[in-house]
Design an enzyme around this catalytic site. Structure first.
Site, PDB file in Angstrom:
ATOM      1  N   HIS A 546       0.836  -1.198   0.000  1.00  0.00           N
ATOM      2  CA  HIS A 546       0.000   0.000   0.000  1.00  0.00           C
ATOM      3  C   HIS A 546       0.877   1.257   0.000  1.00  0.00           C
ATOM      4  O   HIS A 546       0.807   2.088   0.909  1.00  0.00           O
ATOM      5  CB  HIS A 546      -0.944  -0.015   1.205  1.00  0.00           C
ATOM      6  CG  HIS A 546      -2.041  -1.025   1.098  1.00  0.00           C
ATOM      7  ND1 HIS A 546      -1.946  -2.282   1.653  1.00  0.00           N
ATOM      8  CD2 HIS A 546      -3.242  -0.974   0.478  1.00  0.00           C
ATOM      9  CE1 HIS A 546      -3.046  -2.961   1.404  1.00  0.00           C
ATOM     10  NE2 HIS A 546      -3.854  -2.203   0.683  1.00  0.00           N
ATOM     11  N   ASN A 547       1.675   1.392  -1.037  1.00  0.00           N
ATOM     12  CA  ASN A 547       2.587   2.506  -1.180  1.00  0.00           C
ATOM     13  C   ASN A 547       2.136   3.382  -2.350  1.00  0.00           C
ATOM     14  O   ASN A 547       1.033   3.227  -2.878  1.00  0.00           O
ATOM     15  CB  ASN A 547       4.021   1.993  -1.373  1.00  0.00           C
ATOM     16  CG  ASN A 547       4.070   0.892  -2.436  1.00  0.00           C
ATOM     17  OD1 ASN A 547       3.303   0.913  -3.398  1.00  0.00           O
ATOM     18  ND2 ASN A 547       4.964  -0.065  -2.247  1.00  0.00           N
ATOM     19  N   THR A 549       3.129   3.393  -5.385  1.00  0.00           N
ATOM     20  CA  THR A 549       2.916   2.641  -6.619  1.00  0.00           C
ATOM     21  C   THR A 549       1.491   2.115  -6.698  1.00  0.00           C
ATOM     22  O   THR A 549       0.855   2.139  -7.760  1.00  0.00           O
ATOM     23  CB  THR A 549       3.917   1.487  -6.706  1.00  0.00           C
ATOM     24  OG1 THR A 549       5.243   2.014  -6.690  1.00  0.00           O
ATOM     25  CG2 THR A 549       3.710   0.679  -7.970  1.00  0.00           C
ATOM     26  N   ASP A 585      -5.238   5.688  -0.326  1.00  0.00           N
ATOM     27  CA  ASP A 585      -4.477   4.968   0.703  1.00  0.00           C
ATOM     28  C   ASP A 585      -3.352   5.823   1.276  1.00  0.00           C
ATOM     29  O   ASP A 585      -2.307   5.299   1.679  1.00  0.00           O
ATOM     30  CB  ASP A 585      -3.891   3.676   0.131  1.00  0.00           C
ATOM     31  CG  ASP A 585      -4.851   2.502   0.256  1.00  0.00           C
ATOM     32  OD1 ASP A 585      -5.689   2.530   1.161  1.00  0.00           O
ATOM     33  OD2 ASP A 585      -4.773   1.572  -0.569  1.00  0.00           O
ATOM     34  N   ASP A 695      -9.569  -0.224  -6.975  1.00  0.00           N
ATOM     35  CA  ASP A 695      -8.693  -0.559  -5.862  1.00  0.00           C
ATOM     36  C   ASP A 695      -8.194  -1.995  -5.985  1.00  0.00           C
ATOM     37  O   ASP A 695      -7.058  -2.309  -5.592  1.00  0.00           O
ATOM     38  CB  ASP A 695      -9.448  -0.365  -4.540  1.00  0.00           C
ATOM     39  CG  ASP A 695      -8.528  -0.450  -3.340  1.00  0.00           C
ATOM     40  OD1 ASP A 695      -7.297  -0.334  -3.515  1.00  0.00           O
ATOM     41  OD2 ASP A 695      -9.034  -0.640  -2.214  1.00  0.00           O
TER      42      ASP A 695
END
Length: 1442
Positions: A546-547, A549, A585, A695
């Site tokens: 969950h970065n 990218t 996020d 998502d």
């Protein structure tokens, strides 16, 4: 009346009476009763006492002396009693009286009351003249009540009336030591009558036995009265009236009784008035203090001002406790009297910051002990500290010092100095004690306010610092702005686009490209957009998945979806969708919502639902609020609100807990063909579905990208699982590294349960999203193939995958560490530490993206971490890695040798990588292990190993079994496949040794039986076929019987089937029946399994046998509660009765009456029934005799629920309270604690040894500690009142008038699942380890799969197993077990739903047989009539107040 108006006869009578006055007196005494004589005396007194009684009709008047400003309350009461004693003296024609009053402080002494101005003719006694109207009296202490010789002391001591005639005869006859003294000269006293004055409404001596001697009776008083004083009446010798008679005594008794009651009532009224005034004053003080809590100094000033006026003190001081230094300090000291200067009121003598140790001085002593000090002379008391007087120049006389408590601890001391008139009294103490409570609250709140204010300032400073470091730098902004924004980015508008082939620099540029392509830059500022994009990148954390990218990938998928379905969404909707996808996020920590809630993170305390999603949105808003970051500043206020609201809606929609209801809603609309593009609600639901689809878009990417993504996701999941294990929790299988081999199955469930339903809805409404559905289906096929691989291959693949993942993570962290130490730029991908490339990179420097061919080359080479891993895997770990620094002096490490960068020591992560490199590049061991069983290695004596290996083997021998296993596993992970095969060849013969046959042949069959006893049924059946010895062990040990007995012992379903079928009688015998061999139990087992399968199948399909009880209530119809067992059903009815029903014939066997309202709840055990009713009572009944044993009256409204077990009972009521009772026996039930906190009727309670759980119409569930009854937490989520609840282990199931059922984890307070399906209020709910059964006002009973409900991946539509519809009214109550549901309803019926397989089955024939007999077992045994339930007592019944 004039004599002229009298008749002649009346005149003759009056003349006779005038000459013979004794005749009238004798006539009255002989012919009139005592009461009439008293009334006549009152009337005569009223006529003759004209000066004292202005109205002739007033018969009894207590004269009040003139009050003055200096007259105290004690003087006023003394004057009233003095007047009372005088009037009694007149009525009984005494020559004088004395008034004695007890000491008001201790009550131990008698004081003689004398007016300050006495008549000389009285000689210390009161004559027949009226008392002077004086305002003050003086007192003379005469004796101790407990031992005094005075008659008054005797009367006060015994609470008795004393009448003594001929006083002088007693002086002569009695011994002088026993002579009682009279208040006057005994030689001049003929008779004495002493009457106690008590504050009670009962006449002295009434209805009590008379004691005394001769003509001197004593009437004892009640011991419960309050002794106030004594009236002593006396007559002189030689008087015409003679001794006191019984009539005199009766008159005195009546007047003392009436007068003392009047005085007592007046004093009580005066006390109430004073208390009312005090309460009003305190209320005004509290309002004044709490209305303006702006600082601690302001609160202290107000407290001291009010405290000074409250007790009329000259000065006031407030000392606060400094717990760190153990000192008292005064921030504002000695608030003096007010002075008016130029119309303004000011306070005098204000000093700053005086400190002294706790325990020093009066205030220090009070702070140390917590006691109240009232000192009349300060300098006499040795604890007084005169230093403060010396500093301030003030003279202290009297002191009232009192502690201020908060939660049992002293937080301050208030000291009042020098009362302006007199000394501080007990009343001052009591008034100020109440005031001190509010002072404590005010100081506590003021401290909290100061802390909050300081925290706000710290928060603002921290926010400024974080804002500076969390926004993009000027260099980053300039670099991105100077880059050429490309006109086209290849494949970026395709769903198959891979975000991993872009560098960190290229991604924000791509964000701007997509934004420009969708919305243009007419209304948006490019510089603001650049800052916003860079800051969003900076606020994504460097977690595995969950970065940034992932955020970019979701934004790209949203971009493609909007492009492929152009003009479907409005411009503002599309804008919100794109920005929400990019920011959805932000600041993700790599942990899910359940982790945050379970371990009580601060975020979970702020956001109770959708924890991380709310945080992501707030981070988005925080970025928009930064200077130069608001990309929406050109929008109108209305457009800005709309976009921001849509962004919040879209980000919150990424919570998968919200996806299921959204999907069900949209799917239902589509099935009914009712979707309306003009309906804003429909459009919002679709936007939520699209956000979820984007998502999860990694599931639609090509298979290679899908594999890479899943690898990264699982690394983040496993990291969370590791942290949960470190904190003592057991992670779910998806987060457990040890269950990595289940990955394909998990992915199949994820795709089937979430992804495909989502993309199917999107494809129907947005045809351009069909490629997402196709990609998800293809990946599902690939994962299915992965699952179909052999377990060995899948196991090896998972370990290899996990190893590669760990290697890549280690190398990535290693590079980040090196670059941080050496100044590398991680954001642009320019590493100082990089692998030696195999070929040159030919990137186009004119464009950040290069050409299409360059992109493919980059994709092939991958990141530097990918290149290193590939190189090491290809070279067998023998490759070299080059270190580049500014001096351009290369250094390499290979063959296990670690390197250094210049003169710097390598980071710890580099040393770790070097050590792992050494391990991988070490020579492989090809030693044959097959001979190890014959020759044990003892150390360095074996030439195959170095000499220092002796220590290794020695340490291995001292490890425990578990540690040895882990140690060998680590070695196995370091071996190649060939080595694994060698080890496997060595282990195979060891694992094939037949210990069971060997033990049996050695006569150790008991041990052999214990080994095989651990097997399940399938393994036991296979073990029988291994060989003859194994079969003999199974048969002789009757392991099939033991297996069945173990299941019956641990499983209620087995136990119930055994009871219903009758085979349970052949179990648990001390000596097994000789005619029943092992074959019987072996054949019985599959019969039992068929019964179990049939029963479970009946539950799923709703196949049942229905039995009905008509309660036939006479007046009001309805069965509110019930409980059942094998023999009976006990129900509580609306007609105020409790009815007991026989299970064998379903007839009423007993009716219990006694309640005057509907029976709303009940519970019973083997001895008693406890019921609660709308008549506000709880009643306890003998279950055998039906006799009422106890009635508890505590609640002031209907008792809605009762629950008892283990000597404790809990009840709840419509009065919003919960009562906790200690239940020693049916007749010995005591209230322990009352729990308050709910704001509406408490409808249900449940408890165990750890928690009490209550649910209310205020929409909340509250959790309390069972041991301490203290509040623990509140569970919130229901939108309307909660009607029913059950709590067991960690799980709570609740039903509400919002028509939903919620499942909760009581330890963390999280809502695990919401069950929807009922159309009206959910009235009752029960669950076991398999299913949930609920009943509602819609007349339906629903059966839910509990295990599926606890799995978040399960579709909501599959949770309800069956709906039962038979009741014609509201379902009030139900219970169930493994075989049946028993329910009651407003339709006045009780229904029994039996799901047991009642078909005839063939049981094996019990007979003596050997294992080889193989009987046919064709005899039939009928199941017979419906057996009774197997449920045990202890269930509960509940009532809900709408």
């Amino acid at each position: 009346m004039p004599s002229s108006t009298l008749s002649e006869q009346d005149q003759v009578l009056m003349g006779y009476l005038s000459t013979n006055p004794e005749f009238l007196q004798e006539f009255i005494q002989k012919n009139l009763p005592v009461s009439s004589q008293i009334d006549l005396a009152h009337h005569i007194l009223a006529l003759t006492d004209k000066n004292e009684n202005a109205a002739g009709s007033q018969l009894f008047t207590i004269r009040h002396p003139t009050s003055s400003q200096t007259q105290t309350d004690a003087d006023r009461m003394t004057a009233v009693l003095w007047d009372l004693a005088f009037q009694i003296m007149q009525l009984v024609e005494a020559d004088g009286f004395h008034l004695y009053l007890s000491d008001s402080a201790t009550g131990e002494y008698l004081n003689l009351i004398l007016p300050e101005e006495r008549s000389e003719s009285s000689n210390g006694m009161v004559g027949e003249t009226a008392p002077s109207p004086v305002a003050k009296f003086r007192t003379e202490q005469i004796c101790d009540i407990s031992s005094g010789k005075f008659i008054a002391a005797l009367v006060a001591r015994t609470n008795a009336i004393f009448r003594m005639d001929n006083w002088r005869l007693q002086l002569l006859a009695d011994d002088t030591s026993s002579v009682l003294d009279v208040g006057c000269n005994p030689e001049e006293t003929e008779a004495v009558l002493a009457v106690p004055i008590t504050f009670n409404n009962k006449a002295p001596g009434a209805d009590l036995r008379i004691f005394g001697r001769g003509d001197s009776p004593i009437f004892p008083l009640s011991k419960t009265v309050q002794m106030v004083g004594v009236v002593e009446l006396f007559r002189f010798p030689g008087a015409v009236r003679g001794p006191f008679t019984q009539k005199d005594e009766d008159v005195a008794i009546n007047f003392v009784s009436l007068g003392s009651s009047a005085v007592h009532d007046g004093l009580r009224l005066q006390e109430l008035n004073m208390q009312t005034q005090l309460n009003s004053y305190l209320l005004n003080i509290v309002k004044s203090i709490f209305q303006d809590i702006v600082s601690m100094d302001a609160v202290i000033m107000k407290i001291m001002n009010h405290a000074q006026r409250l007790v009329n003190a000259d000065r006031a001081s407030l000392f606060l406790v400094d717990s760190r230094t153990h000192e008292l300090y005064a921030r504002i000291f000695d608030i003096g009297t007010e002075e008016v200067t130029n119309g303004e009121v000011t306070k005098q003598n204000v000093a700053k910051e005086i400190r002294f140790p706790i325990g020093k001085g009066i205030a220090g002593y009070v702070a140390a002990t917590g006691s109240v000090m009232n000192i009349q002379d300060a300098y006499v008391d040795e604890r007084f500290n005169p230093e403060v007087d010396q500093r301030t120049g003030y003279k202290t006389k009297s002191i009232l010092c009192m502690p201020i408590f908060i939660r049992g601890s002293v937080i301050g001391v208030v000291q009042m100095v020098n009362k302006q008139m007199g000394a501080f009294t007990k009343a001052d103490e009591e008034a100020f004690e109440t005031f001190a409570i509010y002072c404590g609250l005010a100081l506590h709140h003021a401290k909290l306010y100061d802390k909050i204010r300081r925290s706000e300032q710290k928060y603002k400073v921290a926010l400024d610092v974080l804002a500076y470091h969390s926004t993009c730098t000027d260099d980053e902004f300039s670099m991105l702005k100077s880059a050429n924004l490309p006109d086209e980015i290849p494949d970026i508008d395709r769903f198959e686009f891979s975000p991993w082939k872009l560098t960190e620099f290229q991604k924000p540029l791509s964000v701007i490209y997509m934004f420009r392509d969708l919305f243009g830059l007419t209304r948006f500022d490019l510089d603001t957009l650049i800052r916003f994009s860079l800051t969003v990148r900076k606020n994504y954390r460097k977690v595995p998945y969950h970065n940034y990218t992932h955020g970019f990938s979701v934004a790209n998928s949203m971009y493609v979806a909007l492009k492929a379905n152009a003009h479907i969404f409005k411009p503002l909707e599309a804008l919100a969708l794109y920005v929400a996808a990019l920011c959805h996020d932000l600041d993700h920590r790599g942990k899910n919502n359940q982790f945050m809630v379970k371990f009580s993170s601060p975020l979970a305390a702020i956001y109770t639902t959708s924890t991380m999603e709310h945080h992501h949105f707030n981070q988005t808003v925080a970025i928009l609020q930064q200077e130069g970051h608001n990309i929406f500043r050109s929008l109108t206020p209305q457009e800005y609100r709309e976009v921001l609201g849509n962004i919040k809606h879209c980000i919150l929609a990424t919570d998968l807990a919200l996806f299921f209801p959204n999907k069900n809603t949209v799917k239902g609309i589509l099935e009914r063909n009712e979707f309306d593009w003009k309906n804003s609600e429909h459009r919002m639901k679709l936007q939520a579905i699209v956000m979820t689809g984007c998502d999860l878009s990694a599931a639609t990417k090509p298979w290679e990208i899908q594999q890479q993504t899943v690898k990264t996701i699982m690394e983040e999941f496993y990291d969370q699982g590791d942290q949960e294990k470190a904190r003592g929790a057991e992670p779910i299988p998806m987060l457990d590294r040890k269950r990595a081999n289940e990955l394909p199955a998990n992915q199949i469930g994820f795709l089937n349960g979430i992804c495909l339903p989502c993309y199917e809805v999107m494809a129907k409404l947005l045809p351009g999203c069909q490629p997402m559905l196709d990609g998800a289906k293809y990946n599902l096929e690939m994962w299915t193939k992965e699952k179909e691989k052999s377990p060995e291959k899948r196991h090896n693949t998972s370990h290899l995958w996990h190893g590669v993942c760990c290697w890549e993570l280690i190398v990535e962290r290693f590079w980040m560490d090196v670059n941080d130490r050496l100044g590398g730029d991680n954001h642009t991908g320019n590493y100082l530490f990089a692998p030696r490339p195999s070929k040159e990179d030919n990137c186009d420097t004119t464009s950040p993206f290069g050409s299409s061919d360059d992109n493919s080359n980059n994709s092939t080479d991958g990141t530097p971490a990918d290149q290193l891993v590939k190189m090491m895997l290809m070279n067998g770990g023998g490759g070299s890695v080059e270190v580049m620094d500014t001096s351009e002096e290369p250094a390499s490490y290979g063959s296990g040798a670690a390197s250094a960068v210049g003169n710097k020591e390598l980071p710890s992560t580099e040393r770790m990588v070097a050590m792992m490199h050494l391990s991988e590049s070490a020579p492989t061991l090809s030693t044959d292990l097959s001979g190890l069983h014959s020759t044990r290695l003892t150390g360095g004596g074996d030439s195959r190993f170095p000499e220092d290996f002796a220590d290794v083997f020695a340490r291995f021998d001292h490890l425990g079994e578990e540690n040895q296993i882990c140690f060998i596993q680590e070695f196995l992970l370091r071996m190649n496949q060939y080595q694994h095969g060698e080890v496997n060849s060595y282990l195979k013969p060891l694992l094939k040794r037949d210990f069971v046959s060997l033990l049996s042949n050695l006569g150790l069959h008991v041990i052999a039986e214990k080994i095989l006893f651990k097997l399940d049924a399938q393994s036991l059946r296979s073990a029988e076929q291994v060989c003859h010895d194994w079969g003999r062990v199974v048969a002789e040990g009757q392991l099939w019987r033991k297996l069945i007995e173990n299941n019956v012992r641990t499983d209620a379903l087995w136990r119930g089937i055994g009871t219903r079928r009758g085979w349970i009688k052949n179990l648990f015998r001390k000596y097994p029946l000789p005619q029943i061999g092992d074959t019987y139990y072996r054949q019985l087992f599959p019969v039992i399994m068929r019964d179990i399968e049939a029963t479970e199948r009946n539950w799923k399909i709703g196949n049942h046998t229905l039995h009905k009880i008509n309660c036939r209530s006479e007046n009001s119809k309805g069965v509110y509660c019930l409980q059942y067992d094998d023999e009976k059903i006990i129900s509580g009815l609306r007609d105020n009765t409790i009815k007991v029903w026989d299970r064998s014939n379903l007839q009423c066997s007993q009716i219990l009456t006694g309640h005057t309202g509907s029976v709303l709840c009940l519970q019973y055990d083997e001895r008693i029934i406890v019921s609660g009713s709308s008549d506000s009572t709880v009643r306890v009944w003998d279950i055998a005799r039906g006799e009422m044993l106890n009635t508890l009256v505590h609640h002031c409204e209907a008792v809605l629920h009762v629950r008892f077990q283990n000597g404790m009972m809990v009840t709840c009521s419509k009065d919003r309270s919960i009562a906790v009772w200690d239940m020693l026996s049916a007749k010995d039930i005591a209230l322990r604690r009352v729990l308050v906190g709910h704001r509406a009727a408490v409808n249900v309670v449940d408890f165990d040894e750890k928690y009490i759980v209550s649910a209310s119409g205020d929409r909340t569930i509250k959790v309390w500690s069972t041991a301490t009854c203290e509040f623990v937490r509140t569970l919130q989520g229901h939108k309307r009142g909660i009607a029913c609840l059950q709590y067991k282990d960690r799980l709570i199931a609740s039903g509400s008038s919002d028509n939903t059922i919620r499942l909760w984890d009581i330890e963390c307070g999280a809502c695990l699942r919401v069950l929807e399906g009922h159309e009206e209020l959910v009235r009752c709910i029960r669950f076991d380890n398999k299913r949930i059964v609920s009943g509602a006002y819609d007349g339906k009973i629903k059966i839910w799969d509990l295990q599926a409900a606890l799995d978040p991946r399960t579709l909501a539509s599959s949770l309800c197993v069956k709906t039962l519809v038979e009741h014609s009214g509201r379902v009030f109550r139900l219970q169930f077990d493994e075989f049946q549901i028993v329910s009651s309803s407003h339709d006045d019926t009780i229904l029994i739903w039996d799901f047991f397989n009642n078909t005839t089955v063939s049981l094996p024939q019990p007979r003596n047989q050997s294992r080889s007999d193989n009987p046919a077992g064709n005899s039939s045994a009928s199941g017979g009539a419906l057996p009774s339930s197997t449920a045990k007592p202890g269930g509960v019944a509940v009532a809900f107040e709408p």
